[in-house]
Scaffold this motif. Structure first.
Motif, mmCIF file in Angstrom:
data_model
loop_
_atom_site.group_PDB
_atom_site.id
_atom_site.type_symbol
_atom_site.label_atom_id
_atom_site.label_comp_id
_atom_site.label_asym_id
_atom_site.label_seq_id
_atom_site.Cartn_x
_atom_site.Cartn_y
_atom_site.Cartn_z
ATOM 1 N N PRO A 1 0.845 -1.207 -0.350
ATOM 2 C CA PRO A 1 0.049 0.472 -0.083
ATOM 3 C C PRO A 1 0.570 1.348 -0.109
ATOM 4 N N LYS A 2 1.937 1.083 -0.618
ATOM 5 C CA LYS A 2 3.002 2.185 -0.407
ATOM 6 C C LYS A 2 2.757 3.247 -1.608
ATOM 7 N N PHE A 3 2.520 4.443 -1.814
ATOM 8 C CA PHE A 3 3.009 4.806 -3.430
ATOM 9 C C PHE A 3 1.505 4.570 -3.686
ATOM 10 N N THR A 4 0.567 4.672 -3.109
ATOM 11 C CA THR A 4 -0.405 5.010 -4.279
ATOM 12 C C THR A 4 -0.678 6.691 -4.876
ATOM 13 N N GLY A 5 -1.209 6.663 -6.067
ATOM 14 C CA GLY A 5 -1.589 7.799 -6.168
ATOM 15 C C GLY A 5 0.255 7.304 -7.314
ATOM 16 N N PHE A 6 0.602 9.029 -8.001
ATOM 17 C CA PHE A 6 0.935 9.295 -9.140
ATOM 18 C C PHE A 6 2.429 9.460 -9.465
ATOM 19 N N SER A 7 2.759 9.161 -10.079
ATOM 20 C CA SER A 7 4.289 9.188 -10.163
ATOM 21 C C SER A 7 5.427 8.368 -9.150
ATOM 22 N N PRO A 8 4.758 7.458 -8.716
ATOM 23 C CA PRO A 8 4.984 6.358 -7.756
ATOM 24 C C PRO A 8 6.883 5.559 -7.549
ATOM 25 N N VAL A 9 7.076 5.728 -8.765
ATOM 26 C CA VAL A 9 8.248 5.286 -9.266
ATOM 27 C C VAL A 9 9.780 6.853 -8.702
ATOM 28 N N LEU A 10 9.060 7.909 -9.391
ATOM 29 C CA LEU A 10 9.732 9.191 -8.444
ATOM 30 C C LEU A 10 9.290 9.676 -7.156
ATOM 31 N N TRP A 11 8.254 8.584 -6.748
ATOM 32 C CA TRP A 11 8.696 9.422 -5.579
ATOM 33 C C TRP A 11 9.117 8.814 -4.577
ATOM 34 N N ALA A 12 9.458 7.545 -4.748
ATOM 35 C CA ALA A 12 9.794 6.586 -4.285
ATOM 36 C C ALA A 12 10.961 6.668 -3.952
ATOM 37 N N LEU A 13 11.780 7.241 -5.822
ATOM 38 C CA LEU A 13 13.393 7.585 -5.469
ATOM 39 C C LEU A 13 13.387 8.421 -4.618
ATOM 40 N N ILE A 14 12.771 9.880 -4.367
ATOM 41 C CA ILE A 14 13.140 10.601 -4.030
ATOM 42 C C ILE A 14 12.963 10.840 -2.497
ATOM 43 N N SER A 15 11.604 9.804 -2.157
ATOM 44 C CA SER A 15 11.744 9.327 -0.589
ATOM 45 C C SER A 15 12.850 8.639 0.359
ATOM 46 N N GLY A 16 13.594 7.799 -0.853
ATOM 47 C CA GLY A 16 14.858 7.689 0.121
ATOM 48 C C GLY A 16 14.463 6.059 0.605
ATOM 49 N N GLU A 17 13.616 5.095 -0.158
ATOM 50 C CA GLU A 17 13.142 3.853 0.049
ATOM 51 C C GLU A 17 14.174 3.375 -1.041
ATOM 52 N N SER A 18 14.336 2.215 -0.396
ATOM 53 C CA SER A 18 15.143 1.589 -0.422
ATOM 54 C C SER A 18 14.747 0.386 -1.438
ATOM 55 N N GLU A 19 13.856 0.147 -1.728
ATOM 56 C CA GLU A 19 13.252 -0.679 -2.979
ATOM 57 C C GLU A 19 11.413 -0.822 -4.119
ATOM 58 N N PHE A 20 11.103 -1.011 -4.651
ATOM 59 C CA PHE A 20 10.120 -0.053 -5.165
ATOM 60 C C PHE A 20 9.449 -1.668 -6.277
ATOM 61 N N GLY A 21 8.839 -1.811 -7.217
ATOM 62 C CA GLY A 21 7.869 -2.671 -7.271
ATOM 63 C C GLY A 21 6.611 -2.625 -8.232
ATOM 64 N N LEU A 22 6.656 -3.437 -8.679
ATOM 65 C CA LEU A 22 5.071 -3.510 -9.721
ATOM 66 C C LEU A 22 3.784 -4.693 -8.500
ATOM 67 N N THR A 23 2.824 -3.794 -7.912
ATOM 68 C CA THR A 23 1.468 -4.509 -8.054
ATOM 69 C C THR A 23 0.366 -4.511 -8.502
ATOM 70 N N ILE A 24 0.177 -6.029 -8.776
ATOM 71 C CA ILE A 24 -0.978 -6.226 -9.014
ATOM 72 C C ILE A 24 -2.265 -6.406 -8.544
ATOM 73 N N HIS A 25 -3.474 -6.190 -8.240
ATOM 74 C CA HIS A 25 -4.001 -6.291 -7.358
ATOM 75 C C HIS A 25 -5.955 -5.449 -8.068
ATOM 76 N N ARG A 26 -6.704 -5.841 -7.286
ATOM 77 C CA ARG A 26 -7.969 -6.193 -8.195
ATOM 78 C C ARG A 26 -8.457 -5.095 -7.777
ATOM 79 N N MET A 27 -9.283 -4.855 -9.061
ATOM 80 C CA MET A 27 -10.215 -2.942 -8.424
ATOM 81 C C MET A 27 -11.037 -2.868 -7.713
ATOM 82 N N ASP A 28 -10.930 -1.798 -7.134
ATOM 83 C CA ASP A 28 -12.274 -1.965 -6.416
ATOM 84 C C ASP A 28 -12.759 0.176 -6.023
ATOM 85 N N GLU A 29 -13.549 -0.056 -5.356
ATOM 86 C CA GLU A 29 -14.105 1.302 -5.371
ATOM 87 C C GLU A 29 -12.530 2.609 -4.670
#
Length: 315
Positions: A113-141
């Motif tokens: 659930p980290k980095f929902t919303g927009f430009s998540p890869v850029l924000w992850a790098l800016i925020s100093g995260e040690s990893e990023f990735g790809l999530t496949i999830h079921r769409m809901d409201e």
């Protein structure tokens, strides 16, 4: 094992990579829905056309800015087992995402659930995260809040740029999609609810978000410069009445005192700019090695800042 029939929603390079993966995996794609071409020039290298890719492969295409009755009718007529979404930029109603027997899978380039919303890869790098990735999830409201089916992670290296991470993230699409769709086809899918307490949301980036804040630590600013690599709007500041873009920088070896934003001294092929709490002399500065002026000319940082002075948030 019978392959699922998939309707695809997506846009730009992320969409093309996903649609290609669906075809490579042998799925029947009776319909591709995409947005009309975008005028956002800064995303030029991500501007591969889902429309062109689909038409070249005789896949029916529906162009629309947002979901309307015609879109829903076309999807119903296509009779998909599942909808797959990557880089669809407008709201999708429950009537649509709940329509197929297996619902709708959304591909989001963060470790939800980290980095929902927009430009998540850029924000992850800016925020100093040690990893990023790809999530496949079921769409809901919600926005990127549905149960997780597949999640793949990659490390963020010490010299990685935002563009490099985006490209590496795209390479995860085929494998993650294969894993997710196979789980649905074999009835082995295990859905993991997201922990809402761990959710972070980041807004859509605008030009203002590339403005350098000299009260940030040098370590944060160095990542900021790397995150905003071409084709994204570069990190910028103002110097002697002119807006300049900072193209390359590193953290200083020594510690410096003074006033935040002050051009201090040359070090290792660049010029040191003081950061937060500089008056105490305990923090490292940002060494700027390459800049670009408003006319598009690039300059060596060491030579460009010879007059000294201050870098500021305003002209």
């Amino acid at each position: 094992m019978v392959k699922l029939r998939v309707v695809f929603f997506g846009f730009q390079t992320w969409g093309v990579r996903t649609l290609q993966a669906l075809l490579d995996l042998g799925h029947d794609v009776p319909l591709a829905v995409t947005h009309p071409r975008s005028g956002q020039s800064y995303k030029a290298i991500w501007a591969d056309s889902v429309e062109d890719f689909a038409r070249e492969r005789a896949i029916p295409v529906h162009l629309t800015e947002r979901i309307d009755h015609d879109t829903i009718d076309l999807v119903k007529h296509a009779e998909p087992d599942v909808i797959v979404v990557n880089s669809w930029y407008t709201w999708m109603p429950p009537e649509l995402y709940n329509l197929p027997p297996h619902g709708t899978l959304n591909l989001h380039d963060s470790l939800l659930p980290k980095f929902t919303g927009f430009s998540p890869v850029l924000w992850a790098l800016i925020s100093g995260e040690s990893e990023f990735g790809l999530t496949i999830h079921r769409m809901d409201e919600g926005l990127d809040t549905g149960d997780i089916l597949v999640q793949h992670a990659l490390p963020i290296g010490p010299d990685a740029t935002g563009t490099e991470l985006v490209l590496r993230g795209m390479e995860l699409i085929p494998g993650a999609l294969r894993e997710a769709l196979t789980a649905l086809e074999t009835g082995t899918a295990v859905w993991r609810p997201q922990n809402k307490a761990e959710r972070t949301y980041f807004h859509k980036r605008s030009e203002r978000d590339s403005l350098i804040d000299w009260t940030w630590p040098a370590e944060d600013l160095e990542r900021f410069v790397r995150a905003l690599s071409e084709p994204y709007p570069r990190a910028y500041t103002h110097y002697r009445g002119e807006r300049i873009e900072v193209l390359a920088a590193r953290v200083s070896e020594a510690r410096y005192g003074g006033t935040p934003g002050r051009v201090v001294v040359q070090e290792g092929g660049g010029v040191v700019v003081s950061g937060p709490d500089a008056r105490r002399g305990g923090n490292r500065g940002l060494v700027i090695t390459r800049v670009r002026t408003a006319d598009g000319t690039e300059h060596d940082g060491r030579e460009f800042f010879l007059p000294g002075g201050y870098l500021t948030s305003r002209v």
